[in-house]
Design a protein around this motif. Structure first.
Motif, PDB file in Angstrom:
ATOM      1  N   LEU A 106       0.826  -1.205   0.000  1.00 34.28           N
ATOM      2  CA  LEU A 106       0.000   0.000   0.000  1.00 34.28           C
ATOM      3  C   LEU A 106       0.863   1.259   0.000  1.00 34.28           C
ATOM      4  N   SER A 107       1.996   1.205   0.705  1.00 32.99           N
ATOM      5  CA  SER A 107       2.899   2.354   0.767  1.00 32.99           C
ATOM      6  C   SER A 107       3.460   2.704  -0.606  1.00 32.99           C
ATOM      7  N   VAL A 108       3.630   1.696  -1.449  1.00 29.11           N
ATOM      8  CA  VAL A 108       4.152   1.934  -2.793  1.00 29.11           C
ATOM      9  C   VAL A 108       3.147   2.726  -3.619  1.00 29.11           C
ATOM     10  N   TYR A 109       1.877   2.365  -3.515  1.00 25.58           N
ATOM     11  CA  TYR A 109       0.860   2.926  -4.402  1.00 25.58           C
ATOM     12  C   TYR A 109       0.092   4.103  -3.810  1.00 25.58           C
ATOM     13  N   THR A 110       0.450   4.530  -2.610  1.00 30.02           N
ATOM     14  CA  THR A 110      -0.197   5.703  -2.021  1.00 30.02           C
ATOM     15  C   THR A 110       0.868   6.597  -1.400  1.00 30.02           C
ATOM     16  N   ALA A 111       0.479   7.830  -1.159  1.00 32.44           N
ATOM     17  CA  ALA A 111       1.377   8.778  -0.498  1.00 32.44           C
ATOM     18  C   ALA A 111       0.863   9.098   0.900  1.00 32.44           C
ATOM     19  N   ASN A 112       0.119   8.172   1.479  1.00 33.47           N
ATOM     20  CA  ASN A 112      -0.458   8.388   2.807  1.00 33.47           C
ATOM     21  C   ASN A 112       0.650   8.525   3.853  1.00 33.47           C
ATOM     22  N   PRO A 113       0.680   9.650   4.596  1.00 28.63           N
ATOM     23  CA  PRO A 113       1.759   9.869   5.567  1.00 28.63           C
ATOM     24  C   PRO A 113       1.699   8.944   6.782  1.00 28.63           C
ATOM     25  N   PHE A 114       0.593   8.200   6.931  1.00 24.95           N
ATOM     26  CA  PHE A 114       0.477   7.282   8.064  1.00 24.95           C
ATOM     27  C   PHE A 114       1.049   5.903   7.751  1.00 24.95           C
ATOM     28  N   LEU A 115       1.356   5.652   6.476  1.00 20.45           N
ATOM     29  CA  LEU A 115       1.962   4.377   6.092  1.00 20.45           C
ATOM     30  C   LEU A 115       3.484   4.525   6.101  1.00 20.45           C
ATOM     31  N   PRO A 116       4.202   3.534   6.616  1.00 19.66           N
ATOM     32  CA  PRO A 116       5.651   3.691   6.836  1.00 19.66           C
ATOM     33  C   PRO A 116       6.530   3.577   5.601  1.00 19.66           C
ATOM     34  N   GLY A 117       6.054   2.905   4.553  1.00 19.74           N
ATOM     35  CA  GLY A 117       6.930   2.600   3.428  1.00 19.74           C
ATOM     36  C   GLY A 117       7.576   3.805   2.778  1.00 19.74           C
ATOM     37  N   SER A 118       6.803   4.880   2.589  1.00 20.51           N
ATOM     38  CA  SER A 118       7.338   6.068   1.916  1.00 20.51           C
ATOM     39  C   SER A 118       8.540   6.649   2.653  1.00 20.51           C
ATOM     40  N   TYR A 119       8.532   6.548   3.980  1.00 17.80           N
ATOM     41  CA  TYR A 119       9.619   7.119   4.774  1.00 17.80           C
ATOM     42  C   TYR A 119      10.927   6.348   4.583  1.00 17.80           C
ATOM     43  N   GLY A 120      10.840   5.146   4.036  1.00 17.02           N
ATOM     44  CA  GLY A 120      12.032   4.348   3.803  1.00 17.02           C
ATOM     45  C   GLY A 120      12.525   4.392   2.366  1.00 17.02           C
ATOM     46  N   MET A 121      11.969   5.305   1.557  1.00 15.45           N
ATOM     47  CA  MET A 121      12.358   5.413   0.148  1.00 15.45           C
ATOM     48  C   MET A 121      13.068   6.737  -0.088  1.00 15.45           C
ATOM     49  N   ILE A 122      14.293   6.690  -0.515  1.00 15.44           N
ATOM     50  CA  ILE A 122      15.056   7.906  -0.760  1.00 15.44           C
ATOM     51  C   ILE A 122      14.440   8.740  -1.883  1.00 15.44           C
ATOM     52  N   LEU A 123      13.772   8.083  -2.847  1.00 14.00           N
ATOM     53  CA  LEU A 123      13.165   8.822  -3.951  1.00 14.00           C
ATOM     54  C   LEU A 123      11.959   9.650  -3.512  1.00 14.00           C
ATOM     55  N   ARG A 124      11.439   9.379  -2.310  1.00 15.67           N
ATOM     56  CA  ARG A 124      10.331  10.177  -1.792  1.00 15.67           C
ATOM     57  C   ARG A 124      10.805  11.154  -0.719  1.00 15.67           C
ATOM     58  N   HIS A 125      12.100  11.333  -0.639  1.00 15.56           N
ATOM     59  CA  HIS A 125      12.676  12.298   0.290  1.00 15.56           C
ATOM     60  C   HIS A 125      12.651  13.679  -0.348  1.00 15.56           C
ATOM     61  N   GLY A 126      12.776  14.686   0.479  1.00 17.39           N
ATOM     62  CA  GLY A 126      12.721  16.067   0.006  1.00 17.39           C
ATOM     63  C   GLY A 126      13.796  16.429  -0.993  1.00 17.39           C
ATOM     64  N   MET A 127      14.931  15.734  -0.995  1.00 18.63           N
ATOM     65  CA  MET A 127      15.985  16.064  -1.949  1.00 18.63           C
ATOM     66  C   MET A 127      15.569  15.770  -3.382  1.00 18.63           C
ATOM     67  N   PHE A 128      14.642  14.795  -3.546  1.00 16.98           N
ATOM     68  CA  PHE A 128      14.149  14.466  -4.880  1.00 16.98           C
ATOM     69  C   PHE A 128      12.767  15.076  -5.146  1.00 16.98           C
ATOM     70  N   GLU A 129      11.991  15.266  -4.082  1.00 22.21           N
ATOM     71  CA  GLU A 129      10.639  15.808  -4.211  1.00 22.21           C
ATOM     72  C   GLU A 129      10.480  16.982  -3.249  1.00 22.21           C
TER      73      GLU A 129
END
Length: 283
Positions: free
Chosen positions: A220-243
């Protein structure tokens, strides 16, 4: 109390490392295969760009392995699923398996006779899971460094390939060293948090259910940008340096994992303290 926690932690290290050694070796073999595949993909990509196959660094390899996926997959669901990132996240719950639960229920009489507080037993299990994550990540970093040294360069930084493929996407002020550090730190924090939560609740819920729950959360973290799901926080491509506009900051990642650990710890220990261990051991 500290001596009691150390006693149970020392026991878990001795028994746990022996119990998990084959799972650890399997994870290491899987990671090695994934790293070698990444080397092949990187070198092929470099050749297609008209570059020397050796114009790659350790930074490029780490980025390839741990980058995750950007927000484009949220907007365009048909994009390829990041299987390598997903497998790396699931290696930790696979490694830990049912060790904490099985050990607790097989040796209930010994553990609870020796312990003055349930907290000592519970905390030792959680700390052991964190040590396991540290050991696994150090092994992954060592293996990937050796592979980089064999195939191109073990240096941290950018060569021709990184200058062309990675550097243009990074916001101003971000160096290759900072990129490398965050590429390691974000999935490491995600796995530390995941391992602790997995261990806490595996004492109360069958680990196979937790494994499936974690897998669902990461998908679910892959296909959503929900801040309550942990997956996005572990992806460098979703970090502020890229986005810069919608990416997570380092501080937000640390805060999210800290709050999650604290909340899970409070809930997990309260449930464990009230649980009938003998009853759960029979399911």
């Amino acid at each position: 109390m500290a001596k009691e926690i150390f006693f149970f932690l020392y026991r878990d290290v001795l028994i746990g490392l022996s119990s998990l050694r084959y799972r650890f070796l399997f994870c290491l073999m899987m990671f090695t295969a994934m790293a070698i595949l990444s080397v092949y993909q990187l070198q092929t990509s470099a050749e297609l760009l008209g570059m020397d196959r050796n114009m790659l660094t350790y930074t490029d390899l780490l980025f390839s392995l741990f980058q995750g996926v950007d927000y484009e997959i949220v907007e365009k669901k048909f994009l390829p699923f990041p299987f390598s990132w997903f497998l790396l996240q699931m290696m930790i719950p696979f490694l830990l398996g049912a060790y904490a639960r099985d050990d607790l229920f097989l040796h209930t009489s010994f553990l609870f006779v020796r312990a003055k507080r349930r907290l000592s037993i519970w905390l030792a299990k959680v700390l052991f899971s964190l040590l396991a994550v540290i050991l696994v990540f150090l092994s992954f970093l060592a293996v990937s460094w050796l592979i980089a040294a064999v195939f191109f360069s073990p240096d941290i930084g950018f060569r021709e390939y990184g200058d062309a493929k990675i550097k243009p996407a990074i916001g101003g002020g971000w160096s290759a060293v900072r990129l490398t550090w965050l590429t390691i730190a974000l999935p490491f924090l995600l796995n530390l948090c995941g391992a602790a939560v997995y261990t806490m609740f595996s004492l109360l819920i069958r680990p196979v259910y937790l494994f499936l729950i974690l897998a669902s959360i990461y998908i679910l973290s892959v296909y959503t940008a929900n801040p309550f799901l942990p997956g996005s926080y572990g992806m460098i491509l979703r970090h502020g340096m890229f986005e810069p506009a919608r990416g997570f900051s380092t501080a937000a990642c640390v805060m999210y994992f800290s709050v999650t650990l604290l909340a899970a710890g409070v809930i997990g220990y309260r449930l464990f303290k009230r649980a009938d261990i003998l009853y759960f051991g029979k399911d």
